[in-house]
Motif scaffolding. Structure first.
Motif, PDB file in Angstrom:
ATOM      1  N   GLY A   1      -1.344  -2.305   7.276  1.00  0.00           N
ATOM      2  CA  GLY A   1      -2.606  -1.546   7.572  1.00  0.00           C
ATOM      3  C   GLY A   1      -2.802  -0.403   6.685  1.00  0.00           C
ATOM      4  O   GLY A   1      -4.047   0.030   6.838  1.00  0.00           O
ATOM      5  N   ARG A   2      -1.897   0.305   6.382  1.00  0.00           N
ATOM      6  CA  ARG A   2      -1.947   1.572   5.530  1.00  0.00           C
ATOM      7  C   ARG A   2      -2.753   1.012   4.019  1.00  0.00           C
ATOM      8  O   ARG A   2      -3.017   2.075   3.444  1.00  0.00           O
ATOM      9  N   LEU A   3      -2.635  -0.300   3.735  1.00  0.00           N
ATOM     10  CA  LEU A   3      -2.947  -0.565   2.571  1.00  0.00           C
ATOM     11  C   LEU A   3      -4.419  -0.879   2.470  1.00  0.00           C
ATOM     12  O   LEU A   3      -4.700  -1.503   3.443  1.00  0.00           O
ATOM     13  N   PRO A   4      -5.284  -0.543   1.544  1.00  0.00           N
ATOM     14  CA  PRO A   4      -6.830  -0.740   1.570  1.00  0.00           C
ATOM     15  C   PRO A   4      -6.876  -2.345   1.326  1.00  0.00           C
ATOM     16  O   PRO A   4      -6.304  -3.051   0.543  1.00  0.00           O
ATOM     17  N   ASN A   5      -7.794  -2.886   2.297  1.00  0.00           N
ATOM     18  CA  ASN A   5      -8.353  -4.289   1.895  1.00  0.00           C
ATOM     19  C   ASN A   5      -7.265  -5.358   2.200  1.00  0.00           C
ATOM     20  O   ASN A   5      -7.253  -6.392   1.820  1.00  0.00           O
TER      21      ASN A   5
END
Length: 366
Positions: free
Chosen positions: A281-285
Motif C-alpha cells: 500500500g505504500r507503493l504508488p499505483n
C-alpha cells in the motif's frame, strides 16, 4: 494416481467399537484423498501427510465423543446435535478457537462425504465467541485474527526482528512468496536468487489465489533473508538447529510478542496478510496483492526489477550480478568474445589435459 495413507492402520490405534472402526476406515479409504475446497479452484491432490492429519483428526473427534459418554452408531449417522456436543467437549478440555475451528473443517469434509454438505457450519454457530473472548468474523465472514485488520504488522515484525531477525525474515518470506511456515524454514534465499524465474512467481504452493506482489518488494525481502542465511545450510535457521527444534523457537518468539488470539488478537496468518497489505500500500499505483485479477498488472515493474543487480550475493562486478536473474543472455553475450572453430581447435590441442586451460586460452568459461 494419488498415494493414499494406510487408514486401516490409523483407525486401529483409536478406542472405538470394532464395527464403527470398520465403517470409518472404509469411509476414509474412499474419500480421504479428496480435496475439500469451497472455491473449487484447488485441484492439487492432498499429500499423504495431510491425509494422515485429516484421518487422525476425525478418529480423535469420534473417540472424544464416545469417551464423553455419548453414542453414535455409525459415522454416516452424524447429525448437528453431535457436532454441538463435540464442540462443548472441546471447550471443556480448554481447546482454543483455532484448534476447534480446524477440527470443524475436518468434520465439514466428512459431512460432504456422507452427502450432508450443510451439516457443519462455522464456530460462531456453536459458541458465543465474545463470551469466551475470541474474535468474531468481520463483515466479509473472515475472522479478525486471520485478517490482521487494525494491526500495525510492519511495527510488530520490526519488534520481532529485535528479538530474532531470522524469524522476522521468515515471516516476510511467508508473506511475500506465500510460503508455508515450515517451507520458510528450509527455504534457501541465495539459491532462489539464482533462479531466473523466481521473481515471476504469482501463486503460492496451493495455487488457489493470485498474488501479484511488486518485484521490488520481493527483491528487498529476498536480499534481507540472504544476508541472514547460514553459511553451511543456506537456510535462515540459525545455530544449525533441526526443523523441529527451530519450530519450537519460532512459535516461542511469536507467543512472546503476542501473536495469538489471546494476545494481540491476531494469528501469524493475519499478521502476514496485514504486512503485505501495508508494504504494498505504500507503493504508488499498487492495489492489494491478494485481490488483483490481471496477471499483467505489474509486468513492466517486474521487467525493470529483473535488471537490478543481484545484491543478495554482494558481488563486486555488476556484469556478474546481472546474470543471476533473467538477463543472462544479454550481459553474457556482450562480455564474452566470439570464438571461431579454428581457435577452439587450437585451444583443445595445446591444452588437452586441462579443461580450465582449454577454456582460458580463448578467454571463455568451460
Amino acid at each position: 494416481m494419488v498415494d493414499l495413507v494406510d487408514v486401516f492402520k490409523i483407525v486401529q490405534s483409536y478406542k472405538l467399537r470394532a464395527d464403527f472402526k470398520g465403517a470409518l476406515a472404509r469411509l476414509l479409504e474412499d474419500n480421504v484423498g479428496h480435496v475439500h475446497s469451497r472455491s473449487g479452484k484447488n485441484v492439487t491432490p492432498l499429500s499423504v501427510r495431510t491425509q494422515e492429519l485429516r484421518a487422525r483428526a476425525l478418529c480423535k473427534a469420534f473417540e472424544d465423543f464416545h469417551q464423553g459418554g455419548h453414542a453414535i452408531q455409525s459415522p454416516y449417522r452424524l447429525e448437528a446435535k453431535h457436532v454441538q456436543l463435540l464442540v462443548e467437549i472441546w471447550l471443556a478440555q480448554g481447546q482454543t478457537s483455532s484448534t476447534i475451528d480446524n477440527k470443524l473443517t475436518h468434520l465439514r469434509a466428512l459431512a460432504q462425504w456422507i452427502a450432508r454438505p450443510g451439516l457443519v457450519t462455522t464456530l460462531a454457530d456453536y459458541v458465543d465467541l465474545e463470551k469466551h473472548g475470541w474474535s468474531s468474523p468481520d463483515a466479509s465472514g473472515r475472522k479478525m485474527s486471520f485478517s490482521g485488520d487494525g494491526i500495525d504488522a510492519v511495527a510488530v515484525i520490526e519488534d520481532i526482528a529485535r528479538t530474532d531477525a531470522h524469524i522476522a525474515a521468515q515471516l516476510k518470506l511467508q508473506a511475500v512468496f506465500d510460503l508455508g511456515v515450515k517451507e520458510s524454514f528450509v527455504f534457501r534465499p541465495k539459491d532462489a536468487a539464482r533462479c531466473r524465474d523466481f521473481l515471476a512467481i504469482v501463486r503460492g504452493p496451493k495455487g488457489s489465489c493470485l498474488r501479484m506482489v511488486p518485484s521490488e518488494v520481493k527483491l528487498a525481502v529476498l536480499s534481507e533473508a540472504a544476508g541472514l542465511a547460514d553459511q553451511y545450510t543456506g537456510t535462515t535457521m540459525r545455530d544449525r538447529l533441526t526443523k523441529q527444534q527451530w519450530c519450537r523457537v519460532y512459535y516461542g518468539v511469536l507467543k512472546k510478542h503476542g501473536i495469538t488470539e489471546k494476545g494481540l488478537g491476531v494469528t501469524g496468518q493475519g499478521l502476514k496478510r496485514r504486512f503485505l497489505e501495508q508494504v504494498c500500500g505504500r507503493l504508488p499505483n499498487h492495489s492489494p496483492p491478494l485481490t488483483v485479477a490481471d496477471d499483467n498488472t505489474y509486468r513492466d515493474t517486474h521487467h525493470t526489477v529483473e535488471k537490478h543487480p543481484a545484491t543478495v550475493e554482494a558481488l563486486d562486478r555488476a556484469t556478474k550480478e546481472s546474470s543471476y536473474f533473467a538477463m543472462q543472455s544479454g550481459p553474457m553475450e556482450t562480455r564474452l568474445p566470439m570464438v571461431t572453430h579454428l581457435e577452439m581447435g587450437k585451444a583443445l590441442v595445446w591444452n588437452f589435459e586441462d579443461e580450465s586451460h582449454q577454456a582460458g586460452a580463448p578467454r571463455i568459461s568451460r
